[in-house]
Design a protein around this motif. Structure first.
Motif, PDB file in Angstrom:
ATOM      1  N   TRP A 117     -48.187 -10.655  30.434  1.00 23.23           N
ATOM      2  CA  TRP A 117     -49.421 -11.122  31.036  1.00 23.23           C
ATOM      3  C   TRP A 117     -50.357  -9.963  31.372  1.00 23.23           C
ATOM      4  CZ3 TRP A 117     -48.228 -15.436  35.175  1.00 23.23           C
ATOM      5  CH2 TRP A 117     -47.570 -16.508  34.560  1.00 23.23           C
ATOM      6  N   GLY A 118     -49.832  -8.755  31.485  1.00 26.25           N
ATOM      7  CA  GLY A 118     -50.598  -7.595  31.944  1.00 26.25           C
ATOM      8  C   GLY A 118     -51.913  -7.313  31.236  1.00 26.25           C
ATOM      9  N   PRO A 119     -51.991  -7.413  29.900  1.00 23.51           N
ATOM     10  CA  PRO A 119     -53.248  -7.095  29.219  1.00 23.51           C
ATOM     11  C   PRO A 119     -54.329  -8.174  29.336  1.00 23.51           C
ATOM     12  CG  PRO A 119     -51.367  -6.839  27.735  1.00 23.51           C
ATOM     13  CD  PRO A 119     -50.881  -7.530  28.964  1.00 23.51           C
ATOM     14  N   TRP A 120     -54.011  -9.288  29.969  1.00 25.06           N
ATOM     15  CA  TRP A 120     -54.938 -10.418  30.050  1.00 25.06           C
ATOM     16  C   TRP A 120     -55.700 -10.402  31.365  1.00 25.06           C
ATOM     17  CZ3 TRP A 120     -55.566 -13.732  25.977  1.00 25.06           C
ATOM     18  CH2 TRP A 120     -54.615 -13.687  24.956  1.00 25.06           C
ATOM     19  N   LEU A 131     -56.881 -10.928  37.647  1.00 21.59           N
ATOM     20  CA  LEU A 131     -55.681 -10.578  36.898  1.00 21.59           C
ATOM     21  C   LEU A 131     -54.633 -11.664  37.063  1.00 21.59           C
ATOM     22  CD1 LEU A 131     -55.562  -6.819  37.929  1.00 21.59           C
ATOM     23  CD2 LEU A 131     -56.660  -7.850  35.936  1.00 21.59           C
ATOM     24  N   GLU A 132     -53.540 -11.505  36.333  1.00 19.90           N
ATOM     25  CA  GLU A 132     -52.451 -12.474  36.442  1.00 19.90           C
ATOM     26  C   GLU A 132     -51.909 -12.481  37.863  1.00 19.90           C
ATOM     27  OE1 GLU A 132     -49.144 -11.252  36.728  1.00 19.90           O
ATOM     28  OE2 GLU A 132     -49.466  -9.186  36.237  1.00 19.90           O
ATOM     29  N   LEU A 149     -43.325 -10.499  31.560  1.00 22.15           N
ATOM     30  CA  LEU A 149     -43.069  -9.167  32.096  1.00 22.15           C
ATOM     31  C   LEU A 149     -42.977  -8.061  31.056  1.00 22.15           C
ATOM     32  CD1 LEU A 149     -40.402 -10.236  34.716  1.00 22.15           C
ATOM     33  CD2 LEU A 149     -42.825  -9.739  35.107  1.00 22.15           C
ATOM     34  N   GLY A 150     -43.324  -8.303  29.824  1.00 17.07           N
ATOM     35  CA  GLY A 150     -43.209  -7.271  28.803  1.00 17.07           C
ATOM     36  C   GLY A 150     -41.787  -7.031  28.379  1.00 17.07           C
ATOM     37  N   ASP A 151     -40.914  -7.965  28.714  1.00 22.95           N
ATOM     38  CA  ASP A 151     -39.509  -7.800  28.361  1.00 22.95           C
ATOM     39  C   ASP A 151     -39.156  -8.528  27.059  1.00 22.95           C
ATOM     40  OD1 ASP A 151     -39.850 -10.317  29.354  1.00 22.95           O
ATOM     41  OD2 ASP A 151     -38.261 -10.208  30.844  1.00 22.95           O
ATOM     42  N   ARG A 152     -40.162  -8.993  26.378  1.00 21.95           N
ATOM     43  CA  ARG A 152     -39.918  -9.689  25.118  1.00 21.95           C
ATOM     44  C   ARG A 152     -40.604  -8.948  23.981  1.00 21.95           C
ATOM     45  NH1 ARG A 152     -41.531 -15.637  23.084  1.00 21.95           N
ATOM     46  NH2 ARG A 152     -40.671 -15.383  21.013  1.00 21.95           N
ATOM     47  N   THR A 153     -39.820  -8.530  23.010  1.00 20.81           N
ATOM     48  CA  THR A 153     -40.362  -7.903  21.805  1.00 20.81           C
ATOM     49  C   THR A 153     -40.594  -9.004  20.784  1.00 20.81           C
ATOM     50  OG1 THR A 153     -39.101  -5.893  22.223  1.00 20.81           O
ATOM     51  CG2 THR A 153     -39.910  -6.225  19.983  1.00 20.81           C
ATOM     52  N   THR A 154     -41.779  -9.029  20.219  1.00 21.40           N
ATOM     53  CA  THR A 154     -42.092 -10.024  19.203  1.00 21.40           C
ATOM     54  C   THR A 154     -42.016  -9.349  17.849  1.00 21.40           C
ATOM     55  OG1 THR A 154     -43.500 -11.159  20.783  1.00 21.40           O
ATOM     56  CG2 THR A 154     -43.780 -11.744  18.476  1.00 21.40           C
ATOM     57  N   TYR A 179     -58.381 -10.013  26.419  1.00 19.37           N
ATOM     58  CA  TYR A 179     -57.080  -9.439  26.089  1.00 19.37           C
ATOM     59  C   TYR A 179     -57.302  -7.987  25.693  1.00 19.37           C
ATOM     60  CZ  TYR A 179     -52.702  -8.587  23.578  1.00 19.37           C
ATOM     61  OH  TYR A 179     -51.504  -8.061  23.151  1.00 19.37           O
ATOM     62  N   GLU A 180     -56.585  -7.052  26.349  1.00 16.06           N
ATOM     63  CA  GLU A 180     -56.682  -5.620  26.052  1.00 16.06           C
ATOM     64  C   GLU A 180     -55.307  -5.090  25.689  1.00 16.06           C
ATOM     65  OE1 GLU A 180     -59.432  -3.290  28.564  1.00 16.06           O
ATOM     66  OE2 GLU A 180     -59.534  -5.110  29.787  1.00 16.06           O
TER      67      GLU A 180
END
Length: 193
Positions: A117-120, A131-132, A149-154, A179-180
């Motif tokens: 969610w951080g870049p949104w 922010l989120e 949380l950025g804990d998922r790699t796509t 989105y950044e």
């Protein structure tokens, strides 16, 4: 686009040729010979050295490409009702949500794409930024949830779609979702008009 330019060299050449006759322009009975020099310049739309990077503003549902994949905001809900107790606990009576979809076509600079969610962010009509929520546990967010949380790699060839929840000021009219993420020179923006 092709443009016709007359460089200073062309002007100097014309002046030099007109003065070669040894007579001044006012005393010459015959017109002096002239020459015109032109240069054609072609600018390509993808050449970053000639044009600055600007955010492209899209509409809800529009897919925006990146170097590593595609990103879209599919829906926006200005008043998310997910977990009233958690909303009161952060002293923020209003949450807003964006349903986002991110598809990864390839790794970015050899690194896997980490979604969170951080870049949104959201922007209101008065240029306020939201922010989120920053709350990760004990809360019932709308489902499906975007990786938080950025804990998922796509991995390349896969997509993630889900809701991102933001803290928003009561009464604020949200105008844009941005989105950044990784590898972007400028944010991707979706207008809510």
């Amino acid at each position: 686009m092709d443009r016709l330019l007359t460089p200073p060299v062309g002007v100097a050449l014309i002046l030099a040729l007109s003065s070669c006759s040894g007579e001044s322009a006012s005393s010459a009975s015959d017109p002096a010979p002239t020459a015109t020099v032109t240069t054609t310049v072609t600018a390509s739309p993808g050449d970053a050295s000639e044009s600055p990077q600007h955010s492209m503003v899209a509409k809800l549902g529009d897919v925006q490409p990146t170097e590593w994949g595609d990103v879209a905001v599919l829906e926006f809900n200005p008043q998310v009702t997910s977990d009233p107790a958690a909303q009161r606990s952060v002293d923020q009576p209003r949450w807003a949500g964006a349903l986002a979809r991110t598809c990864v076509n390839e790794d970015w600079d050899g690194e896997p794409i980490m979604l969170s969610w951080g870049p949104w962010s959201l922007t209101d009509q008065d240029d306020g930024t939201y922010l989120e929520t920053g709350i990760s546990g004990g809360v019932s967010y709308p489902q499906p949830a975007y990786p938080q949380l950025g804990d998922r790699t796509t991995r390349p060839g896969s997509c993630s779609q889900g809701w991102i929840v933001f803290s928003a000021a009561p009464g604020a009219t949200i105008a844009e979702v941005a989105y950044e993420g990784q590898g972007l020179d400028a944010p991707l923006v979706w207008s809510l008009d």
